[in-house]
Scaffold this active site. Structure first.
Site, PDB file in Angstrom:
ATOM      1  N   SER A 126      -5.452  11.671  -2.694  1.00 33.56           N
ATOM      2  CA  SER A 126      -5.454  10.223  -2.836  1.00 33.56           C
ATOM      3  C   SER A 126      -5.424   9.885  -4.316  1.00 33.56           C
ATOM      4  CB  SER A 126      -6.723   9.654  -2.198  1.00 33.56           C
ATOM      5  OG  SER A 126      -6.966   8.340  -2.635  1.00 33.56           O
ATOM      6  N   CYS A 131       0.805  -1.223   0.000  1.00 32.94           N
ATOM      7  CA  CYS A 131       0.000   0.000   0.000  1.00 32.94           C
ATOM      8  C   CYS A 131       0.840   1.275   0.000  1.00 32.94           C
ATOM      9  CB  CYS A 131      -0.989  -0.041   1.152  1.00 32.94           C
ATOM     10  SG  CYS A 131      -2.307  -1.261   0.849  1.00 32.94           S
ATOM     11  N   LYS A 135       2.306   4.165   1.339  1.00 30.27           N
ATOM     12  CA  LYS A 135       3.612   4.678   1.775  1.00 30.27           C
ATOM     13  C   LYS A 135       4.623   3.566   2.003  1.00 30.27           C
ATOM     14  CE  LYS A 135       1.457   8.402   1.553  1.00 30.27           C
ATOM     15  NZ  LYS A 135       0.199   7.726   1.224  1.00 30.27           N
TER      16      LYS A 135
END
Length: 558
Positions: free
Chosen positions: A473, A122, A124
């Protein structure tokens, strides 16, 4: 094969204490002459993209043993951006990237591993591990956990997490009822894996293929597919070949490789966060890479695929159409679009990796001579509002809009903006300014998915622009301009905008500007009282003091 690094902790009379400890950890006599391999996992129960990675760690370790290595698994942290969205948790998301990079560097450097398999997925976690891989510079291969399957409503419509976020705005504006919103909630995220559209996680995992640090298939093989398990085995065994040939991350991640990564990003319309992360990775690799160069890539690379959230085409569809290798192969048909001579973890060039991989569905990956648009899916804007640049995902803009101008409506935080949007202070034609949300100001440069989703859900997507020193996002869409640099907290121009100022967004001309007389502008700058940090204790306070603006990748500097 070069001399094993791990000999530092296992050879010689004076290393008897070290060997004693290693024996306690399960190392056998016959293991001391073998390569020691770090298996850097990121399994965590609360993150759906990582909930299955414990199994992957076992698969990778077994494959390493079969190939003649000695695996040692360790875990790093992870933050689920979707769950952290819209509250204080989001301020920890980007800073977690630095913790991940530091923690991986620490474990690998302290224990002198010979090679590393990174298992991220995912947002980071992937770039954090990539940054660490550049620092330690030992043979490394990336094995992502794979994308989630797209959700399906009762009528068969494909949906994703972004559909649920936008559903909240649609419900609040009366466009759908509570039962319809509940259906989106129930079916939006049906399996484990990274969220199903071309959001940040999937963007970075696809870019890993173009960079050359993951085997073909890394970005698109579904998390639930048996093929993903075989991919993990193959990747782990390939690491042993990299050790034999002494091929390291900095041999792979060069300026040309970064060009290739951005070329793929442009072709697929990836998340704007890829810019932030790739600049940080380049910095760790010792490669100077400018925002202007990204625009140069966009000029020569067409946009070949419009994926969710900008359409109802998902990562699973991209995989069925041939995946990243097919997209890169199609790109290679245009002269100058790619550097085909870059090295990869296959120990072959990118050109060799993609040769013969033709597109299987031109409705998903458009032909090179009939692209979705002639220019790439990301753009860097400059102007008196963003002297050091700002980013827009042009591939996520609806209705082909390339210009917007209108009066500014200014909010001092994301929370204030959300309240204003819900209370209908934002109207068609407005330019929404959300400031003091950059790396330093946020702190942590929180994502603006909630405001953009509210705007889209209320039907204002093509009619309103949103500008921020925060970020978006990968699930965001619309006229969303982020990463404005310098940020407001550093005295950037965004700090001086007032309600009613005329703001111009021109994607074609790459301009982001505000029309205010020079005398008035200087007066505002003189009256600016500076920025008072929002968080004064703990990690975020330290982060806020050390972090730089988005144009440098949001890295920390002493």
């Amino acid at each position: 094969m070069a001399e094993l690094r791990s000999n530092m902790i296992k050879q010689g009379i004076d290393r008897a204490p070290h060997r004693s400890l290693l024996r306690a950890a399960g190392v056998k006599d016959e293991d001391f002459g073998k390569p020691f391999i770090a298996v850097c996992n990121s399994y965590i129960d609360i993150v759906p993209g990582h909930v299955h990675l414990q199994e992957f760690g076992k698969i990778v370790k077994e494959a390493i043993r079969e190939a003649g290595g000695v695996p040692f698994e360790f875990n790093t942290i992870g933050v689920d951006d979707g769950i952290a969205m819209g509250h204080i948790g989001m301020r920890y998301s980007l800073p977690s990237r630095e913790i991940i990079a530091d923690s991986v560097e620490t474990v690998v450097s302290a224990h002198w591993f010979d090679g590393m398999v990174c298992i991220p997925n995912c947002d980071k976690i992937t770039p954090g591990m990539m940054m660490a891989a550049m620092r330690v510079n030992i043979p490394t291969v990336f094995v992502s956990g794979g994308p989630m399957e797209a959700g399906r409503t009762s009528d068969g419509r494909k949906i994703s997490l972004s559909s649920v976020f936008e559903g909240v705005g649609a419900y609040q504006s009366g466009k759908i009822n509570e039962e319809e919103l509940n259906e989106l909630e129930q079916f939006g995220c049906p399996t484990c894996g990274s969220c199903s559209g071309m959001f940040t996680a999937n963007s970075m995992n696809c870019l890993a293929e173009a960079l050359g640090i993951a085997l073909p298939g890394n970005g698109t093989i579904l998390a639930t597919s048996p093929e993903r398990r075989e991919f993990a085995k193959k990747s782990a065994k390939q690491l042993m070949e990299l050790i034999k040939k002494d091929i390291k991350p900095r041999d792979i991640v060069t300026e040309k490789a970064i060009d290739n990564a951005f070329a793929l990003d442009m072709a697929l319309g990836g998340s704007t966060n890829t810019v932030l992360h790739t600049l940080a990775i380049a910095n760790e690799a010792g490669v100077e890479y400018s925002l202007e160069r990204i625009n140069e890539v966009a000029e020569r690379v067409p946009h070949l695929s419009k994926l969710a959230p900008a359409s109802d085409v998902y990562i699973e569809d991209l995989h069925e159409a041939g995946g990243v290798t097919a997209a890169l192969n199609e790109l290679s048909k245009k002269e100058g679009a790619l550097h085909l001579d870059t090295m990869t973890v296959t120990a072959k060039t990118l050109g060799e990796n993609i040769a013969g991989h033709e597109v299987k569905d031109y409705n998903v990956i458009y032909p090179i001579d009939k692209p979705f648009t002639e220019k790439g899916g990301l753009a860097v804007l400059f102007g008196n509002l963003a002297p050091d640049g700002a980013i827009i995902k042009t591939g996520g803009v609806q209705d082909g809009i390339t210009r917007h101008e209108g009066p500014a409506i200014v909010f001092e935080s994301q929370e204030e903006a959300l309240e204003g949007i819900i209370n209908r202070k934002v109207e068609a034609g407005h330019v929404v300014i959300i400031r003091y949300e950059g790396p330093k100001g946020g702190p942590g440069m929180p994502e603006m998915l909630a405001p953009t989703s509210q705007i889209v859900g209320m039907g204002l997507g093509p009619k309103v622009a949103l500008i921020t020193d925060g970020r978006f996002s990968g699930a965001s869409r619309g006229l969303s301009i982020g990463h404005v640099s310098p940020e407001a907290a550093e005295g950037g121009p965004l700090a001086f905008v007032e309600n009613g100022d005329h703001v111009v967004v021109d994607i074609e001309q790459r301009i982001l500007s505000v029309d205010v007389p020079e005398e008035e502008w200087e007066k505002r700058k003189a009256n600016w009282k500076g920025f008072e940090p929002k968080v004064k204790t703990g990690y975020l306070a330290r982060y806020s003091k050390l972090v730089t603006s988005a144009n440098t990748g949001g890295i920390m500097k002493i």
